[in-house]
Write a protein that holds these residues in place. Structure first.
Motif, PDB file in Angstrom:
ATOM      1  N   HIS A  75       0.853  -1.191  -0.259  1.00 36.67           N
ATOM      2  CA  HIS A  75       0.028   0.040  -0.072  1.00 36.67           C
ATOM      3  C   HIS A  75       0.924   1.247   0.147  1.00 36.67           C
ATOM      4  N   SER A 116      -2.376  -7.745  -1.155  1.00 41.04           N
ATOM      5  CA  SER A 116      -2.111  -6.817  -0.208  1.00 41.04           C
ATOM      6  C   SER A 116      -2.459  -7.135   1.221  1.00 41.04           C
ATOM      7  N   SER A 181       0.338   1.334  12.455  1.00 45.79           N
ATOM      8  CA  SER A 181      -0.454   0.392  11.419  1.00 45.79           C
ATOM      9  C   SER A 181      -1.326   1.715  11.097  1.00 45.79           C
ATOM     10  N   GLU A 369      -4.584 -11.892  12.826  1.00 44.00           N
ATOM     11  CA  GLU A 369      -5.865 -12.474  12.560  1.00 44.00           C
ATOM     12  C   GLU A 369      -5.930 -13.759  13.244  1.00 44.00           C
TER      13      GLU A 369
HETATM   14  C1  LIG Z   1      -3.494  -9.546   6.887  1.00 47.61           C
HETATM   15  C2  LIG Z   1      -3.845  -7.957   6.930  1.00 47.61           C
HETATM   16  N1  LIG Z   1      -4.610  -7.561   7.837  1.00 47.61           N
HETATM   17  C3  LIG Z   1      -4.940  -6.133   7.856  1.00 47.61           C
HETATM   18  C4  LIG Z   1      -4.613  -5.420   6.648  1.00 47.61           C
HETATM   19  C5  LIG Z   1      -4.940  -3.972   6.737  1.00 47.61           C
HETATM   20  N2  LIG Z   1      -3.732  -3.161   6.760  1.00 47.61           N
HETATM   21  C6  LIG Z   1      -3.399  -2.600   5.684  1.00 47.61           C
HETATM   22  S1  LIG Z   1      -2.309  -1.480   5.860  1.00 47.61           S
HETATM   23  C7  LIG Z   1      -2.209  -1.826   7.455  1.00 47.61           C
HETATM   24  C8  LIG Z   1      -1.174  -1.206   8.465  1.00 47.61           C
HETATM   25  C9  LIG Z   1       0.434  -1.539   7.937  1.00 47.61           C
HETATM   26  O1  LIG Z   1       0.957  -1.046   8.782  1.00 47.61           O
HETATM   27  P1  LIG Z   1       2.586  -0.994   8.686  1.00 47.61           P
HETATM   28  O2  LIG Z   1       2.993  -2.430   8.015  1.00 47.61           O
HETATM   29  O3  LIG Z   1       3.368  -0.393   9.714  1.00 47.61           O
HETATM   30  O4  LIG Z   1       2.908   0.228   7.385  1.00 47.61           O
HETATM   31  P2  LIG Z   1       2.429   1.677   7.194  1.00 47.61           P
HETATM   32  O5  LIG Z   1       1.100   2.001   6.808  1.00 47.61           O
HETATM   33  O6  LIG Z   1       2.938   2.068   8.834  1.00 47.61           O
HETATM   34  O7  LIG Z   1       3.586   2.219   6.223  1.00 47.61           O
HETATM   35  C10 LIG Z   1      -3.114  -2.808   7.713  1.00 47.61           C
HETATM   36  C11 LIG Z   1      -3.320  -3.360   9.221  1.00 47.61           C
HETATM   37  C12 LIG Z   1      -3.766  -6.067   5.921  1.00 47.61           C
HETATM   38  N3  LIG Z   1      -3.262  -5.191   4.765  1.00 47.61           N
HETATM   39  N4  LIG Z   1      -3.563  -7.301   5.639  1.00 47.61           N
END
Ligand SMILES: Cc1ncc(C[n+]2csc(CCOP(=O)(O)OP(=O)(O)O)c2C)c(N)n1
Ligand SMILES: CC(=O)[C@@H](O)[C@H](O)COP(=O)(O)O
Ligand SMILES: [Mg+2]
Length: 635
Positions: A75, A116, A181, A369
């Protein structure tokens, strides 16, 4: 704004000729391009703004795509896309037929992981590094895994770290630590550095010293960088170093994630290390755009209201998540046993009001999860009533736990699968198309598919009365507050359009609305259809069995995989009563559905009102010979 430098960057190789001043200017152009595009198209803002300098440094220090640069979750790859030849089409981000919001191998040779779901990059890195080693590509092909502090809270990441250290694979782990997160990251590893990250005095004093030294003619810049690295080494936070090195992974850092020179210097040093090494990078989520720094979820999504709702119901559509959020607080007021669990998605699943109201009855376990579900089983074993709010697509991560930790013990855990069905903009790894198939494969799970906001409340109330597991699944796109002014009771089905026992349409959840549209269109053709909202997939209401099994023909419609889904479950039950009953099941075909606006994708699949009516006309026109099952695959 002109993108004078971005226009010149056709690939990462074009970065090498930039002066430091031009790199700084390029960072500003990247931020401008990202903010402008996300505010127009939706998408992820905070994570991408925080990764601008980091991504430039990665593409300066490593030679993509010969070197594999892997992004966990993906993302945060808008800077990467802009620097690898996609600036000219970046306006199509997350648009149907346009750029994906995540890496996509069809878009670029620089892209690797399309999934993702978080916490996968280190396992990919293990496999790719092992492959490079066995095929003789190593050491001239490097493997770099960029992992966020949130993604590092996922169990899969720990499994990978353990084996990477054990096998001593030469992987460079870039730990992108911004402390978040969406909410602050649930991690001792990351929080130990909070004081450094949040101490502007420390960071600005440090930068002033660097500047003074940098200004010394000739030797200054390098000396400044080395001093910065020495202070970084000296000021190290003990916990991360001990953690990684106990696993056999060298630790370097923390490094300022917004200082390109320092980052490149750290990566060059990491390349010299013979074995796995973690470079700990401190970044600020949302850097350069204050609303993203302040924004709780660092995403800018504008939910598009599907057109079908405004024609049938007329009323202002209501968010199912909002309805659930309110109903959960009320349930918590009524029953102290009710607790709420999230896997790092408290805000998007609507749990924050519950957290604010009930504090310690709210559990955020990080991006974990499987742990969330088995922890819920533990809570239920000792008398609590856990509600696990988890996106449909992420529920797949915890299928084994739902099956054997919850289902086998027949524990009263309520799974609330938000973002069920075609979610749209986030593409194939985000559509919630498996939850019905999965939960139907677990014995005795009561499955609710509320078709309106008010039905969500009723489903939660009923689920919390059960002595066993249950699922409540609903869509990301808003729905009607009520369907035709009514709601059901208990676990019973509801006839929302009564036209006798000729053609009966059984529509699950949000599909009740397009089914009503279809019935109106068929009426114009002189064909009358009864529309039933089953409200509950399992157990099936005996009145539904009685009504449908006596129909001339039955059509089921669901926003989920049709094979093994709700319609198939009902069709089996009907055929047990009347083996020759003509039943057609409409739903999502078992294939990966690209990204796009959710209602446009459903229309493409023939699952809007017009498409459902057209499929029914075709089927009825030839149903003597037609197969009893119609997938909605236009192909
Ligand atoms: C298995 C899973 N659970 C939840 C998500 C939802 N999600 C997308 S981005 C994110 C936060 C990710 O945090 P981090 O790895 O620290 O990246 P940052 O956004 O801080 O750069 C979450 C929980 C996901 N993509 N995959
Ligand atoms: C990348 C990821 O998993 C989430 O950020 C996702 O984009 C959330 O989508 P919603 O907008 O549906 O909450
Ligand atoms: Mg983070």
């Amino acid at each position: 704004m002109s993108y004078e430098l971005l226009d010149r960057i056709k690939g990462p190789e074009d970065l090498r000729s930039l002066t430091p001043a031009q790199r700084t200017a390029l960072c500003a152009e990247l931020r401008e391009r990202i903010v402008t595009t996300v505010l127009a198209n939706g998408g992820h803002l905070g994570s991408n703004l925080g990764a601008v300098e980091l991504t430039i440094a990665l593409h300066l220090a490593f030679d993509s795509p010969r070197d594999a640069i892997l992004f966990d979750t993906g993302h945060q790859t808008y800077p990467h896309k802009l620097l690898t030849g996609r600036h000219a089409i970046f306006d199509t981000l997350r648009q149907q037929g346009g750029l994906s919001g995540y890496p996509n191998r069809a878009e670029s040779e620089h892209d690797w992981i399309e999934n993702s779901h978080a916490s996968t990059a280190l396992s990919y890195a293990y496999g790719i590094a092992a492959g490079f080693d066995l095929t003789g590509s190593a050491p001239h092909r490097r493997v770099v895994a960029v992992v966020g502090d949130g993604s590092l809270t996922g169990g899969l990441a720990y499994e990978a770290l353990n084996t990477i250290g054990h096998r001593k694979l030469p992987i460079i782990i870039v730990w992108n630590d911004n402390g978040r997160s969406y909410a602050p990251t649930i991690s001792r590893l990351s929080s130990s550095l909070t004081r450094l990250r949040l101490n502007p005095t420390y960071m600005s004093a440090r930068n002033r010293v660097k500047q003074v030294i940098s200004d010394i003619p000739r030797v200054g810049p390098r000396a400044a960088s080395q001093i910065a690295s020495v202070t970084a080494a000296l000021r190290e936070a003990i916990e991360p170093r001990v953690f990684f090195e106990a696993l056999g992974i060298r630790y370097a850092g923390p490094v300022d994630g917004h200082d390109i020179d320092e980052l490149v210097y750290a990566f060059e040093g990491a390349k010299e290390w013979d074995g796995p090494i973690a470079v700990h990078v401190l970044t600020e989520k949302g850097r350069g755009y204050q609303p993203a720094v302040d924004d709780e979820v660092q995403r800018m999504h504008d939910l598009k209201v599907p057109r079908a709702l405004t024609t049938i119901e007329g009323a202002e559509p209501v968010s199912f998540t909002e309805a659930f959020s309110r109903a959960l607080v009320d349930a918590g007021e009524r029953d102290r046993r009710v607790v709420a669990i999230t896997a790092a998605m408290g805000a998007p699943t609507g749990l924050l009001p519950f957290q604010e109201r009930f504090g310690d009855r709210y559990f955020d376990v990080g991006i974990a999860e499987a742990h969330a579900v088995t922890a819920a089983a533990g809570m239920a074993m000792v008398g609590l009533r856990p509600v696990v709010a988890i996106y449909s697509t992420f529920l797949s991560r915890a299928f084994d736990q739902a099956n054997l930790d919850v289902g086998l013990h027949h524990l009263p855990v309520v799974f609330v699968a938000d973002r069920a069905g075609i979610t749209g903009d986030d593409g194939p790894s985000h559509h919630g198309v498996l939850d019905l198939v999965e939960m139907l494969a677990i014995p005795d799970v009561t499955i609710f598919t509320p078709s309106s906001a008010d039905e969500v409340r009723i489903a939660l109330e009923e689920a919390l009365k059960l002595d066993g597991p249950s699922l409540i699944r609903f869509s990301k796109t808003p729905g009607p507050r009520r369907i035709r002014g009514g709601v059901g009771t208990g676990l019973g089905a509801r006839v929302v359009r009564d036209a006798g026992s000729g053609l009966v349409i059984v529509a699950y959840g949000k599909m009740v609305t397009p089914a009503l549209t279809a019935a109106d269109l068929l009426h114009d053709d002189g064909l009358e259809a009864t529309v039933i909202d089953p409200r509950v997939v399992r157990p099936i209401d005996p009145d539904l069995i009685a009504l449908a099994s006596s129909a001339d023909a039955v059509v089921t419609v669901e926003d989920g995989y049709v094979h093994g889904g709700a319609g198939a479950f009902l069709a089996d039950a009907l055929r047990a009563v009347r083996p020759t009953i003509p039943v057609a099941t409409l739903g999502i075909p078992t294939r990966y559905i690209h990204h796009g606006p959710p209602d446009a994708l459903l229309a493409d699949l023939g699952l809007d009102g017009f498409g459902i009516a057209a499929k029914i006309r075709t089927w009825l026109g030839a149903h003597e010979s037609a197969t009893p099952e119609i997938t909605s695959d236009p192909a």
